[in-house]
Design an enzyme around this catalytic site. Sequence first.
Site, short mmCIF file in Angstrom:
data_model
loop_
_atom_site.label_atom_id
_atom_site.label_comp_id
_atom_site.label_asym_id
_atom_site.label_seq_id
_atom_site.Cartn_x
_atom_site.Cartn_y
_atom_site.Cartn_z
N ARG A 1 -5.27 -1.38 0.78
CA ARG A 1 -5.37 -2.28 -0.38
C ARG A 1 -5.94 -3.65 0.01
O ARG A 1 -5.78 -4.11 1.14
CB ARG A 1 -4.01 -2.46 -1.05
CG ARG A 1 -2.97 -3.20 -0.21
CD ARG A 1 -1.63 -3.23 -0.90
NE ARG A 1 -1.09 -1.88 -1.00
CZ ARG A 1 -0.88 -1.25 -2.15
NH1 ARG A 1 -1.13 -1.84 -3.30
NH2 ARG A 1 -0.40 -0.03 -2.17
N THR B 1 -4.88 -4.68 3.67
CA THR B 1 -4.47 -3.62 4.60
C THR B 1 -5.52 -2.51 4.49
O THR B 1 -6.47 -2.63 3.72
CB THR B 1 -3.09 -3.06 4.22
OG1 THR B 1 -3.23 -2.27 3.04
CG2 THR B 1 -2.08 -4.15 3.97
N CYS B 2 -5.31 -1.42 5.23
CA CYS B 2 -6.32 -0.36 5.13
C CYS B 2 -6.26 0.34 3.78
O CYS B 2 -7.18 1.03 3.40
CB CYS B 2 -6.18 0.63 6.29
SG CYS B 2 -4.52 1.16 6.56
N GLN C 1 4.94 -0.18 7.67
CA GLN C 1 3.90 -1.05 8.23
C GLN C 1 3.44 -2.09 7.21
O GLN C 1 3.17 -3.24 7.55
CB GLN C 1 2.71 -0.19 8.67
CG GLN C 1 1.77 -0.92 9.61
CD GLN C 1 0.54 -0.08 9.91
OE1 GLN C 1 0.38 1.03 9.42
NE2 GLN C 1 -0.32 -0.61 10.74
N GLN D 1 2.67 -6.16 7.35
CA GLN D 1 1.35 -6.70 6.98
C GLN D 1 1.48 -7.73 5.86
O GLN D 1 0.81 -8.77 5.89
CB GLN D 1 0.44 -5.55 6.53
CG GLN D 1 0.01 -4.67 7.70
CD GLN D 1 -0.65 -3.36 7.24
OE1 GLN D 1 -0.30 -2.83 6.20
NE2 GLN D 1 -1.57 -2.87 8.03
N ALA E 1 -9.76 21.26 21.80
CA ALA E 1 -10.06 19.83 21.57
C ALA E 1 -10.59 19.61 20.16
O ALA E 1 -11.40 18.71 19.93
CB ALA E 1 -11.07 19.35 22.62
N GLY E 2 -10.12 20.44 19.21
CA GLY E 2 -10.54 20.27 17.81
C GLY E 2 -9.83 19.11 17.15
O GLY E 2 -9.05 18.39 17.81
N GLU F 1 6.31 4.04 3.98
CA GLU F 1 5.92 3.47 5.28
C GLU F 1 6.35 2.00 5.39
O GLU F 1 6.43 1.29 4.38
CB GLU F 1 4.40 3.60 5.48
CG GLU F 1 3.60 2.81 4.47
CD GLU F 1 2.35 2.22 5.08
OE1 GLU F 1 2.52 1.38 5.99
OE2 GLU F 1 1.25 2.55 4.65
#
Lengths: 270, 427
Positions: free
Chosen positions: B60, B57-58, B125, B129, B199-200, B123
């Site tokens: 691990r 995953t992003c 998600q 996954q 738009a920061g 979380e």
Amino acid sequence: MTVAVSPWIVAAPLALLTAASALAILHLFRGGERSGRAARLLTLAGTGALAAVLGTMALRERRLPVADVSQVLLSVALMACAALPALEPLLRLPSLGAFLVPTATALGWTAFLSAGQGRTWQSRELWMSLHGILGLAGFCAFAVAFATAAMYLLQERQLRRRRPGHVLEALPSLEALDRTCARATVLGFLFFTASLAAGAAAAAQAWSGAWMHEPVVVGSLASWVAYAFLVASRGTGRLQGRTITALGAAGFVLYLAGFLVPALLLGGAH
Amino acid sequence: MNRSSPDRPEILVVGLNHRTAEVSLRERLAVRADRAAAVLESVRAIGGVREAVVLSTCNRVEVWMAASPVPADPEGDVADLLAGHAGVGADEIRPALVRHAGQDALRHLLRVVTGLDALAVGETQVLSQAREAYLWAVGCDATGPVLNRAFQGAFRVAKRAHTQTPVDRGQNSVSAAAVDLVSKVFERLEDKTALVLGAGETGERTARQLASRGLGRIVVINRDAERASRLAQAVGGSADGWEALDERLVEADIVVSATDAPLPVLRAARVARAMERRRARPLFLVDIAVPRDIEEASGRIGHVYLYNIDDLQAVVDEATARRTQAVDACLALLDLEMPRLAASVWSAWDAAPALLSLQGDAERIRREEVERFLAEGNGTPLREEVERLTSRLVRRLLHEPLRALRREAQERQEAPAARDDGRPRAV
């Protein structure tokens, strides 16, 4: 022969519903799986017990349990609680029970206190039966509208005070609450109007005198005018948001007063 | 109580995560779907490894194994394997690797799938996954009784944890909290319009959050028209100039203000003028600028809901406090479930000697029957067909007895686990 509601017969179901109300409110403010589950179970038990009491009464009298003010209030309380398991998912209002069950319980205790008071309605004529059934349906819809109006006012207050917490999280969006409140009000108004029309037909047959001056009739017409104003205001969009919702909640109180005060205190032929 | 058989595989996991490795390393080691099968194959080539699942995953990259005997240097093996697939030096990977084995590995699996080990605690998600990674390994025939039971059991526990505890509720960033609050005013976002001022980075993050929730229309207004267009394009919206602010304010349902202007860009009088034209339609104002962009008095106008950065931070803090309590409840649940999961994982294996013996006897009988059949003068071209036929026959014959034995073994293991007071037991 009408059997008056014995206070002791309805005390047990009402005690269960009171406990359910307390737990549902606790669950709304504090969260927790146990209080939510206990509230649901107690609501179920209280509803079942109340259904048994009113069912027995209906079987014994062979008519709907709407023979006096007390029976009408108990029937509305039963219908509201029984409809709750379907209403919550249908309307996508998961915390409705925390408002509808206490409303129904309050109606139940009013019935308990008013048992044996006021006139009894014996007629089994078609128009009179229709008047009773449509009146009950309208009463229930108004009770749902009142509960959602209370939810809206609480959620609006939480948002305005920028107060994060379990209540804010548990209650649905203002938009959803406003929509449900509007629909329930309109539905209740339609039933109420039809009920009044059926009642007028029954009165024209049964009473020869000037029945329009009966206190209950006058009270009902006053409530009808108030709800007609609410429905018209919603329709035209002149009043919106918190104002119309607060008026809706006040309308239900007026509706109750318009029914209970004349029926219990002022007497008359109705 | 330890009833393990001598060659029972050990569960172990070797991997790195957001605590042990920088994102620069994690992103290079991420196992893409098109390479997952090759990586799984490499894991199974490590000596002793019988079953494998690769979770990427992003946050691990973890290699789950059931091995007997346990490799002498699993960190080294995994480092070499990942290095070979990602083109990163093993020396760079090895210090970031951590290992868990046995009960510790099972506990880690429970923490991962319930989201307790995630960067954003709670979380959900990671659960999907992990499920995908497991199913991929099943599809590659890389799993067996040990990892099957471990992962399936862990998914059940994770589902229970998310149902019974509020561990996944509440937001942990200001922009996510703002979007959550928007959903407390509006039921549907598909027909709503958001006006983003500035738009920061913060404005962009909130705009992206709104877009991901299916907001109908996003209008970006910024002094730098090019940046406004770029953000508008990124979130599928449109850009406009400051001169259109009053008009857009009347149309908008949500305003996110994140400019770096030194003075408020939305005065209360301006908001009040817009509200007069909106006929009491609610307006949700999110001011995430410092110094503030929206005059405080705007929040006192009817049907206007104003939240500034401090209000949103309070929402985040409150959610964090509640989540901490929920994490404790979730950990208690995991402690309760651990012995059951461990018992379930090893029960099949503890019955293995009896099962293997039964299977071996049946196989011997089958071979003897085949040999006798062939010796009786049948032609050799039929040999393969007969082998297949009888093999199938044996499998079918043994299916029920094997299942009954497994069930009995599992019940034997679960009975003491059910009486367990929640403390971890030796398996």
